[in-house]
Design an enzyme around this catalytic site. Sequence first.
Site, PDB file in Angstrom:
ATOM      1  N   ASP B  69       0.857  -1.187   0.000  1.00 40.10           N
ATOM      2  CA  ASP B  69       0.000   0.000   0.000  1.00 40.10           C
ATOM      3  C   ASP B  69       0.889   1.231   0.000  1.00 40.10           C
ATOM      4  O   ASP B  69       2.093   1.134   0.256  1.00 40.10           O
ATOM      5  CB  ASP B  69      -0.994   0.012   1.170  1.00 40.10           C
ATOM      6  N   ASP B 126     -10.222   0.416  -5.202  1.00 38.50           N
ATOM      7  CA  ASP B 126     -10.959   1.638  -5.517  1.00 38.50           C
ATOM      8  C   ASP B 126     -11.703   1.464  -6.848  1.00 38.50           C
ATOM      9  O   ASP B 126     -11.086   1.144  -7.861  1.00 38.50           O
ATOM     10  CB  ASP B 126      -9.946   2.793  -5.628  1.00 38.50           C
ATOM     11  N   LYS B 130     -15.740   7.123 -12.267  1.00 36.48           N
ATOM     12  CA  LYS B 130     -15.817   7.942 -13.484  1.00 36.48           C
ATOM     13  C   LYS B 130     -15.112   7.264 -14.648  1.00 36.48           C
ATOM     14  O   LYS B 130     -14.006   6.750 -14.501  1.00 36.48           O
ATOM     15  CB  LYS B 130     -15.198   9.315 -13.234  1.00 36.48           C
ATOM     16  N   ASP B 162     -17.081  -5.068  -3.422  1.00 34.79           N
ATOM     17  CA  ASP B 162     -18.498  -4.825  -3.152  1.00 34.79           C
ATOM     18  C   ASP B 162     -19.114  -3.986  -4.273  1.00 34.79           C
ATOM     19  O   ASP B 162     -20.313  -3.746  -4.253  1.00 34.79           O
ATOM     20  CB  ASP B 162     -18.659  -4.072  -1.834  1.00 34.79           C
ATOM     21  N   THR B 200     -11.701  -9.325   4.617  1.00 37.38           N
ATOM     22  CA  THR B 200     -11.083  -8.044   4.922  1.00 37.38           C
ATOM     23  C   THR B 200     -11.994  -7.289   5.893  1.00 37.38           C
ATOM     24  O   THR B 200     -13.129  -7.709   6.151  1.00 37.38           O
ATOM     25  CB  THR B 200     -10.904  -7.185   3.660  1.00 37.38           C
ATOM     26  N   GLU B 201     -11.500  -6.175   6.408  1.00 38.12           N
ATOM     27  CA  GLU B 201     -12.321  -5.347   7.302  1.00 38.12           C
ATOM     28  C   GLU B 201     -13.606  -4.887   6.603  1.00 38.12           C
ATOM     29  O   GLU B 201     -14.708  -4.996   7.142  1.00 38.12           O
ATOM     30  CB  GLU B 201     -11.546  -4.103   7.759  1.00 38.12           C
ATOM     31  N   GLU B 203     -15.097  -6.196   4.097  1.00 36.15           N
ATOM     32  CA  GLU B 203     -15.952  -7.330   3.783  1.00 36.15           C
ATOM     33  C   GLU B 203     -16.836  -7.720   4.964  1.00 36.15           C
ATOM     34  O   GLU B 203     -18.029  -7.976   4.808  1.00 36.15           O
ATOM     35  CB  GLU B 203     -15.050  -8.506   3.391  1.00 36.15           C
TER      36      GLU B 203
END
Lengths: 235, 235
Positions: B69, B126, B130, B162, B200-201, B203
Amino acid sequence: MRLRGRKGIRESLERQPDLIVLDPKARRGEWARHFGNSNPIHVELGMGKGRFISELSLRNPDINYIGVDMFDELLRRGAEKARLAHGGLEEGEGIPNLRLALFNIEYIEEMFTPGELERIYLNFSDPWPKKRHARRRLTHANFLRKYKDILNGRGEIHFKTDSRNLFEFSLNSFSDMGLRMRDISLHLHQDGLREDMVQTEYELKFFEQGMPIYRCEVLIGKEALEEHISSLDLA
Amino acid sequence: MRLRGRKGIRESLERQPDLIVLDPKARRGEWARHFGNSNPIHVELGMGKGRFISELSLRNPDINYIGVDMFDELLRRGAEKARLAHGGLEEGEGIPNLRLALFNIEYIEEMFTPGELERIYLNFSDPWPKKRHARRRLTHANFLRKYKDILNGRGEIHFKTDSRNLFEFSLNSFSDMGLRMRDISLHLHQDGLREDMVQTEYELKFFEQGMPIYRCEVLIGKEALEEHISSLDLA
């Protein structure tokens, strides 16, 4: 609505040999001759009430359409709808590029010879939610093998459904067969009704309720696949 | 929570060279040597708060994990979480099979040599909604080409999100690249939380809210693909 008796319906179908095909097996390998031209043949497996195939036959006179379903009453209503869509034709006035065939899709290979079709539409097919009924889903590998056989080099399958579970099953089924997909959509009418496409009765109802429609195209034929790949701009 | 100043965070990262890699480009082609063994290397691109990679490293000691990251604070928290998950380790006590790397994924090919990785995880990336930002989505063709390069013969991408729109985009992106997918899911935890997988958090939060999680695996390496195909029972 008063439902006519079974006998009345069958008689009505028999009066419309120009539009209704009650013994489609007899036409196997003869569809081009029957239509009287060599235009591509597109088939809807499970035409339901017939709006979709009827609209398409009106929009695209240079394509021959066959709607298939296994219930007399659906064919009767489909024929009625088709004649209305084509300007209110009477029984006996034919629609050159449309036929509605009474047949059980399970044996679809008995209705067409290899390569006789260019496109198969599967619209809102029965999701058969129980796992033990998976083989009945129209996107099961057993069906896909049949479709591959009867489709020609430009062959494609166009599939849409409101069932998330059926769509998920189908994506995996296409993938597992090594078939290439195109234009996968998880909410077809997200930005408003896609007027460039023809909707089924179900689809219009679901759209009004804001429910997502899932859709994708599957490239079966070699030429269809090559053309698709060369059209991609992956830069 | 009181946030430490930027300088304090960087100092904390610098105190943990056993776990945190601040200059991962220098390790390019040297990761196996750095881990001290030739175990497969699995990387999470965008590790966020680090729950996922930390859990995996605990469950699978024979796989080397790297979480990537680009924000100091995420790495600091990730390291904290990892030490807690591994039984409350102190700074200075290393985790043999886990590293957290500070890097911009856009240049991921500068961090690994061709074939250096076995698996890439993309979790809740992410969605860049757009259209003009489509190239920033981590499943854009430009990224997929890089992944293909740095993954080995057993290489796979495991992707979950998601975002319906990102998933739709990604399915098309995989298809257009001619990549084979496996286990496509349009509602991963439909029948309850999938305990066999690590969440994951994000999720866990989405699961509690009943929101669908989309997931699929993409087979990149030749061996991975061959093994998958031979495992299929298409009868």
